[in-house]
Design an enzyme around this catalytic site. Sequence first.
Site, PDB file in Angstrom:
ATOM      1  CB  THR A  31    -160.850  -6.763 -34.295  1.00  0.00           C
ATOM      2  OG1 THR A  31    -161.933  -6.833 -33.367  1.00  0.00           O
ATOM      3  CG2 THR A  31    -161.424  -6.522 -35.680  1.00  0.00           C
ATOM      4  CG  HIS A  56    -165.478  -5.470 -25.567  1.00  0.00           C
ATOM      5  ND1 HIS A  56    -166.744  -4.949 -25.804  1.00  0.00           N
ATOM      6  CD2 HIS A  56    -164.717  -5.052 -26.618  1.00  0.00           C
ATOM      7  CE1 HIS A  56    -166.745  -4.258 -26.923  1.00  0.00           C
ATOM      8  NE2 HIS A  56    -165.539  -4.313 -27.448  1.00  0.00           N
ATOM      9  CG  HIS A  61    -167.506  -7.785 -28.893  1.00  0.00           C
ATOM     10  ND1 HIS A  61    -166.227  -7.822 -28.378  1.00  0.00           N
ATOM     11  CD2 HIS A  61    -167.405  -7.095 -30.047  1.00  0.00           C
ATOM     12  CE1 HIS A  61    -165.399  -7.198 -29.200  1.00  0.00           C
ATOM     13  NE2 HIS A  61    -166.093  -6.751 -30.221  1.00  0.00           N
ATOM     14  CE  LYS A 107    -163.314   0.954 -34.423  1.00  0.00           C
ATOM     15  NZ  LYS A 107    -163.057   1.114 -32.998  1.00  0.00           N
ATOM     16  NE  ARG A 164    -162.375  -2.348 -37.913  1.00  0.00           N
ATOM     17  CZ  ARG A 164    -162.620  -2.447 -36.607  1.00  0.00           C
ATOM     18  NH1 ARG A 164    -161.605  -2.604 -35.778  1.00  0.00           N
ATOM     19  NH2 ARG A 164    -163.849  -2.372 -36.135  1.00  0.00           N
ATOM     20  CD  GLN A 214    -172.350  -7.521 -41.818  1.00  0.00           C
ATOM     21  OE1 GLN A 214    -171.393  -6.775 -41.617  1.00  0.00           O
ATOM     22  NE2 GLN A 214    -173.458  -7.453 -41.087  1.00  0.00           N
ATOM     23  CG  ASP A 223    -172.561  -0.682 -35.286  1.00  0.00           C
ATOM     24  OD1 ASP A 223    -173.273  -1.636 -34.897  1.00  0.00           O
ATOM     25  OD2 ASP A 223    -171.320  -0.684 -35.212  1.00  0.00           O
ATOM     26  CE  LYS A 272    -169.843   2.009 -27.633  1.00  0.00           C
ATOM     27  NZ  LYS A 272    -168.913   2.000 -28.774  1.00  0.00           N
ATOM     28  CE  LYS A 304    -164.786   1.113 -24.899  1.00  0.00           C
ATOM     29  NZ  LYS A 304    -163.638   0.342 -25.402  1.00  0.00           N
ATOM     30  CB  THR A 305    -164.127   0.418 -16.305  1.00  0.00           C
ATOM     31  OG1 THR A 305    -162.931  -0.255 -16.764  1.00  0.00           O
ATOM     32  CG2 THR A 305    -165.291  -0.558 -16.348  1.00  0.00           C
TER      33      THR A 305
END
Length: 416
Positions: free
Chosen positions: A40, A45, A48, A82, A86, A169, A190, A227, A230-231
Site C-alpha cells: 500500500t 513504518h 509494520h 478501516k 480503500r 489471504q 487484527d 497508539k 505515530k509522532t
Amino acid sequence: MNILDELAWRGAINQVSDEEGLRKLLDKKSVGLYCGVDPTGDSLHIGHLIPFMMLKRFQEAGHRAHIIIGGGTGSIGDPSGKKSERVLQTMEQVHHNEEALTRQMKHLFGKDNITIVNNRDWLSKIDLLGFLRDYGKLFNVNTMLNKEVVASRLEVGISFTEFTYQILQSIDFHHLWKNNDVQLQIGGADQWGNITSGIDLIHKMEGSEAEAYALTIPLMLKADGTKFGKTAGGAVWLDPEKTTPYEFYQFWLNQDDRDVIKYLKYFTFLSQEEIADLEEKVKTQPEKREAQRRLAEETVEFVHGKEAVKEAEHISAALFSGEVKDLTASEIEQGFKNMPSVEVTAEPKNIVEWLVDTGIESSKRQAREDVTNGAIRINGDRIQDLEFTIDPSAEFDGKFVIVRRGKKKYFLARVK
C-alpha cells in the site's frame, strides 16, 4: 528455551492456535512460517515492523522464514481497521511499491533462512469460475461475517471486493503450506480472523490432521494509552529518505521511561540479562537515559547499519554542544531537516544585513544587539564583530550556513 517461551517473556504473543501442538512442532524440527505485507506504500513504518521482528526472531532461531509481498492482495485492499473502503491504487503504483518493499526486506533479513515471494504470482492465475468452485464453496458467509475485521464494517458497509480479502489471504496460507512447507502464519492482532480462516481452508482441503498454526502479536500501546508509532510529524518510516536515520535515532531516544523496557524486548535482540540490567538503571539512574540510548543504537543498527548509528550520534552530540563545525553536508541535511530554514544566495554579505534579509532577525537594531551581545553563532563560531562578512560558500560544501541564536534556536540557510 522454546522460542514461544522467549516470545512470551518479551510480551510478544497475543493469541496462539493450538499452543501445545505448535510447541511440540517447534521442538521437533525447523518450522516454515510467514508474515505478509501489502504494498500500500513504498516503505514499511515501525508499526509494520512489529510482526516482522518476531519473524526475524524465528529466523535467528533457525526456522525458515517466508515473507509475502502482497502484489495480489494489495491490488484490491484489505478492510482491516478501516471505516471506509480503500482507494484502489494503479497497478503501476502497486508494482513500484512491491519493488521497494522487497528491497527493504532483503536488507532487513539478509539471505539465510529467508524466502521472499509475491502472492500475485499465484493469485493472478486463478480464474473467476475456479475461484468460486475451488474456494468459494469452502467459505461460509455467516462465518465470514462474524470475523471481527468484517463485523466492524457492517454498519457502514463493505464491498464484495474487500469482503473476499480473507479468502485470498487463506489461499496464500494454503499455497505456502503446500508448496513451501509452511506451517505457521504470524501477524498483528487484527489479522487473527484472516489467519484462522487460512487454517480452516487448509484443514478442509488437506484434512484435519494437517499441521497449520496461527500466532498474533498484541496491539502495541504507549504508557499514555495512545497508539505506538505515530509522532506529530506522522509515521516513522524505515526508508531513510522519509525518516532520516538521525530522526529514527531521536524517536527511540525520546521514549518514555515507562515504555522503554517494553520496546527493548520487542525491537532489540538483547539478552534477558542485558535488558534486566537496563531496567534496573531506569529505576536507579533515569536521568542518564541509558536504556533509551541503547534502544536507539540497536534499532538504528538493525534498520540502517552501524555507520548510521555513528552518524546519528555525531549529529546529536554536535547539536547538543553547539559544535557543528565537524558536521558533513549530509549530516546537516539530516539533523536540520525539521528546523526553520531559509534560502540564500552565495553572495557574501555583512552579517547584520544578512540576518535581516533572511528574516532570522526582525530589524537591524535587533541584529546589531544580538551580535554585540554574543547571541549569534555562524557555523559554530560566536560572531561579535558588526563588520563580519558572511560567505555562504565558505563551508559545508557551499550548501549551508548554520545560524544559532541564543542557546538553542537554530536556523538553516540553504544556498541556492
